[in-house]
Every structure is written in structure tokens, then in C-alpha cells.
Write an enzyme that holds these catalytic residues in place. Structure first.
Site, PDB file in Angstrom:
ATOM      1  N   HIS A  60       3.433  50.853  39.770  1.00  0.00           N
ATOM      2  CA  HIS A  60       2.888  49.587  40.268  1.00  0.00           C
ATOM      3  C   HIS A  60       3.664  48.406  39.690  1.00  0.00           C
ATOM      4  O   HIS A  60       3.314  47.869  38.650  1.00  0.00           O
ATOM      5  CB  HIS A  60       1.404  49.485  39.886  1.00  0.00           C
ATOM      6  N   PHE A  63       8.752  43.379  42.157  1.00  0.00           N
ATOM      7  CA  PHE A  63      10.091  42.888  41.820  1.00  0.00           C
ATOM      8  C   PHE A  63      10.511  41.693  42.671  1.00  0.00           C
ATOM      9  O   PHE A  63      11.620  41.193  42.549  1.00  0.00           O
ATOM     10  CB  PHE A  63      11.116  44.022  41.926  1.00  0.00           C
ATOM     11  N   ARG A  64       9.638  41.245  43.566  1.00  0.00           N
ATOM     12  CA  ARG A  64       9.742  39.959  44.257  1.00  0.00           C
ATOM     13  C   ARG A  64      10.917  39.804  45.222  1.00  0.00           C
ATOM     14  O   ARG A  64      11.097  38.724  45.789  1.00  0.00           O
ATOM     15  CB  ARG A  64       9.800  38.811  43.232  1.00  0.00           C
ATOM     16  N   ASP A 304       1.363  46.789  36.701  1.00  0.00           N
ATOM     17  CA  ASP A 304       1.174  45.687  37.647  1.00  0.00           C
ATOM     18  C   ASP A 304       2.067  44.512  37.241  1.00  0.00           C
ATOM     19  O   ASP A 304       1.638  43.356  37.229  1.00  0.00           O
ATOM     20  CB  ASP A 304      -0.298  45.263  37.722  1.00  0.00           C
TER      21      ASP A 304
END
EC number: 3.5.2.3
Length: 423
Positions: A60, A63-64, A304
């Protein structure tokens, strides 16, 4: 490449092995495990006094990339993962554009394939997270999706979730769910408790999580599909997972290190860096989460990892985005708050960070054995240090900066190559 790891304490939860041994690696495989190994022209790693374990797996991360590379890139995220001892991670679909089509997913995975660690991705459950129309699961699987999630946004429509689970069962795909009912929430990211009330707003109560989780667990039970509960935070949520498992539902659950390490009070100290979805809760919730980790109700520890810029976080609590980075503090928080305090053994902690995450997606990973993958982490399990203000991640939004933790990653090895070495 030939690598020889000498005199390390090999801890392999899958085989219940815990002993001082040498490990010989050739190319991307472990070829020999034993005592007093030697070979000419090998690069030597002296692991005396250190733990040698399977490379950590995080199911989870955010990495945008694409679309939000001012927060993080796949490259900076991979560097952060390696620094934290992770050799494999699973990216979520909430990029811009969202990983809803084979084209976007393929392009993203092509970038990820260039990194030194192994990076997988899920596709979105619904088209562009609209919560209504399912994506083409079959085509996304062909493009490389290893599962499906609309993480960041809950599926409020029970009928849509049921259809998704029915569809996923046909390919034995894993559906991962973010459980927060928006109809029961005031301000996201802050527990509806003392902190929210002192700040003058209504937060996110625990019932918003466990009520939706109860609904979804029963739908999973009815369909017979596999459902993974992401980042649970409430004590009652542990009870829901325990009940569903006992009933026979194919449920797994994860918790983040922050949710077993700190409470909502951290917002008074760290401000918006401690604002998370789901929010930090109470000491009572932490106690029940730890019990769930101990008895196996909670299967996986996942970070996360959610990077944001300083500018984005440097606003009022109600306006700041939720999330924190976690890849470079995850192992340390487990060692500090679970192992050192006697809640879990080292092997039990590693099980939830290696063996069990690998099982979720049938990865050939999470173990140390001859002819097995040469993915390892070498760390000092007892060294205390203060978390710094800079990270290999592009972001610094962590509530653990300047906190004292136990454990330090010395080497991360992926496919037989040293991809991180402590300075």
C-alpha cells in the site's frame, strides 16, 4: 554478480529459521545458505551482529506518478522504499490520471520497471473513481494490474462493491477497500474525539469505519471473493474482521505502523503531519489493534506511504490533505512498538511485512531459501536513533521526525544487487 553475506542472524519466518549463517548470492538467486561459506571474487557483506531477513513488502503505497510528481515520483518513492528495507511495493491507483485504463497503467508500469526494486500496481475498481461504473478488470489484468482498489475513496454503493467482488472472483483477483463512510464523517483525517472537539469541529468517528467494514465483509462472505481491508484504525474494526474470518469470509486486513504507534494526541505536537485517513485514534484502539496483530486477526503491516509537500501541509488542520510518508520508518516502528515491548517476536513482525504480504498477491517473495529470490534486508535490530528531518522520499510529511526509534536498515538487496547501503 556474486555476493557473500557473512555471519548474519538469518531470520526467515516462512521456514521458522533463526540462526547465524552465511548466504551466497549469484545474480538474482540465493544459491547457498550455510556455515563458513567462501568463494573467490565475491563481494563480501559483513553482517555480524545484524539481522538478515527477506526483503520487506509493502502492499500500500502512493508514488504520485503520473500527475502529482511535485509530491513524489516513482523514482524517489523507490529510493525511499529501498532505504526502508523494502524490495517490493504495490502502488495504489489514485494518480492523475487514475489507473483506470490499460494505457495509463501500462505507461506507469513501464516507468516503474526501470527502478532497482520491484514495483507493482493495482487498477481502480471504478472508472476514474466514480464509484458507479466498474473498470474492465480483464483488460487491466492483461496490462499488469495485480488487484483492484479505489483507495482514498470508499465505495459507498454496496451494489457496486458486490458486482466488483463477483467479477474479481472469476479471476481470483484481490479487491482492497478503504473503509470510511462519508455520510458519518464531519472533517476527514481527525478522530471525532478530544482533538476534533478542541479544534471546534466534528471529526471522523470510529463507526464510520467499522460499520462500512461490517457491510463489506458480509458481501465478501456472500460472494466468496477475496477482500482486503486497508489501514484499519478502530478497535471495533478488529472485532469485525475477527467475526468475518470466523464466519468463513475470505477477509484479510492491514494496519499501518502509525495506527499502532501514536494516538490522536500527536496532532497537538505535529499538527497536520499527523492528519491521516483514517485518523489516528485512542490508546484503547491501539490496544485492540495490537491484540489483533498478536492473534493473527490482522495479517499485514503496510505503510500507506502518502507524500505531500510542505506547502500543502502548512495550512489549517481542516484544509490540509491527509497522509504521511512511512516507508523509511515502518520497520523501526514495528521494532520499537511491537517487538521491544514484547507484543510480537521479531519473526512474527517480519511475517506481517514479508510472508503475508507475498501471500496476498502470490508473489515469489518474502522468504530466504536456496534457489529462492535474492531479495533481502540487513538491519541492526537494536540500534536506537532519532528520526531525521530529511528522507530519501521527496517528501518530509512525517509525524515521527525527531522521535527516537529502534532499528536501522544497513543494506537492502534486490535481485542480488545492493540497492541501498547506509552511510
Amino acid at each position: 554478480m556474486t555476493l557473500l553475506i557473512k555471519n548474519g542472524r538469518l531470520v526467515d519466518p516462512k521456514s521458522n529459521r533463526d540462526e547465524v549463517l552465511d548466504i551466497l548470492i549469484e545474480n538474482d538467486k540465493i544459491v547457498k545458505i550455510g556455515l563458513n561459506l567462501s568463494v573467490e571474487n565475491a563481494e563480501i557483506v559483513d553482517a555480524r551482529g545484524l539481522v538478515v531477513a527477506p526483503g520487506l513488502i509493502d502492499v500500500h503505497v502512493h508514488f504520485r506518478e503520473p500527475g502529482q510528481t511535485h509530491k513524489e515520483t516513482i523514482h524517489s518513492g523507490a529510493k525511499s522504499a529501498a532505504a526502508g528495507g523494502f524490495t517490493r511495493v504495490v502502488m495504489m491507483a489514485n494518480t492523475k490520471p487514475i489507473l483506470s485504463t490499460p494505457k495509463v497503467l501500462t505507461e506507469t508500469l513501464e516507468i516503474a520497471d526501470k527502478e532497482d526494486i520491484k514495483i507493482d500496481a493495482v487498477g481502480s475498481i471504478t472508472q476514474d473513481f466514480d464509484g458507479e461504473h466498474l473498470t474492465d478488470f480483464d483488460e487491466l489484468i492483461k496490462a499488469g494490474a495485480i488487484g483492484f482498489s479505489d483507495d482514498g475513496i470508499p465505495l459507498t454503493d454496496a451494489g457496486v462493491l458486490r458486482k466488483a467482488l463477483q467479477k474479481a472472483k472469476l479471476t481470483d483477483s484481490l479487491i482492497s477497500i478503504h473503509e470510511e463512510d462519508p455520510n458519518l464523517i464531519g472533517t476527514l483525517g481527525v478522530n471525532d474525539g478530544e482533538v476534533a472537539h478542541k479544534c471546534g469541529f466534528t471529526g471522523a468517528p470510529t463507526v464510520s469505519e467499522y460499520s462500512m467494514m461490517a457491510r463489506d465483509s458480509m458481501i465478501a462472505y456472500e460472494t466468496g471473493a477475496r477482500l482486503h481491508i486497508q489501514h484499519l484504525s478502530a478497535g471495533e474494526s478488529v472485532e469485525v474482521v475477527r467475526f468475518a474470518k470466523n464466519l468463513g469470509a475470505k477477509i484479510t486486513a492491514e494496519v499501518t505502523p502509525q495506527h499502532f504507534s501514536i494516538t490522536e494526541q500527536m496532532i497537538f505536537e505535529q499538527g497536520t503531519n499527523a492528519k491521516l485517513n483514517p485518523p489516528l485514534r485512542s490508546t484503547t484502539d491501539i490496544g485492540k489493534i495490537i491484540e489483533g496483530l498478536k492473534d493473527g486477526t490482522i495479517d499485514v503491516i503496510a505503510t500507506d506511504h502518502a507524500p505531500h509537500t510542505r506547502e500543502e501541509k502548512n495550512v489549517s488542520l481542516d484544509k490540509a490533505p491527509s497522509g504521511m510518508i512511512g516507508l523509511e520508518t515502518s520497520l523501526q516502528l514495528g521494532l520499537t512498538n511491537l517487538v521491544a515491548k514484547g507484543h510480537l517476536t521479531l519473526s512474527e513482525l517480519l511475517t506481517k511485512m514479508t510472508v503475508n504480504p507475498a501471500k496476498l498477491y502470490n508473489f515469489d517473495a518474502g522468504y530466504l531459501a536456496e534457489n529462492g529470490p535474492a531479495d533481502l534486508v540487513i538491519f541492526d535490530a537494536e540500534n536506537d536513533y532519532q528520526v531525521g528531518e530529511t528522507f530519501d522520499s521527496k517528501a518530509t510529511n512525517s509525524p515521527f521526525i525527531k522521535q527516537k526509534v529502534q532499528g536501522q536498515v544497513k543494506y537492502t538487496i534486490c535481485d542480488g544487487k545492493i540497492v541501498y547501503q547506509a552511510k
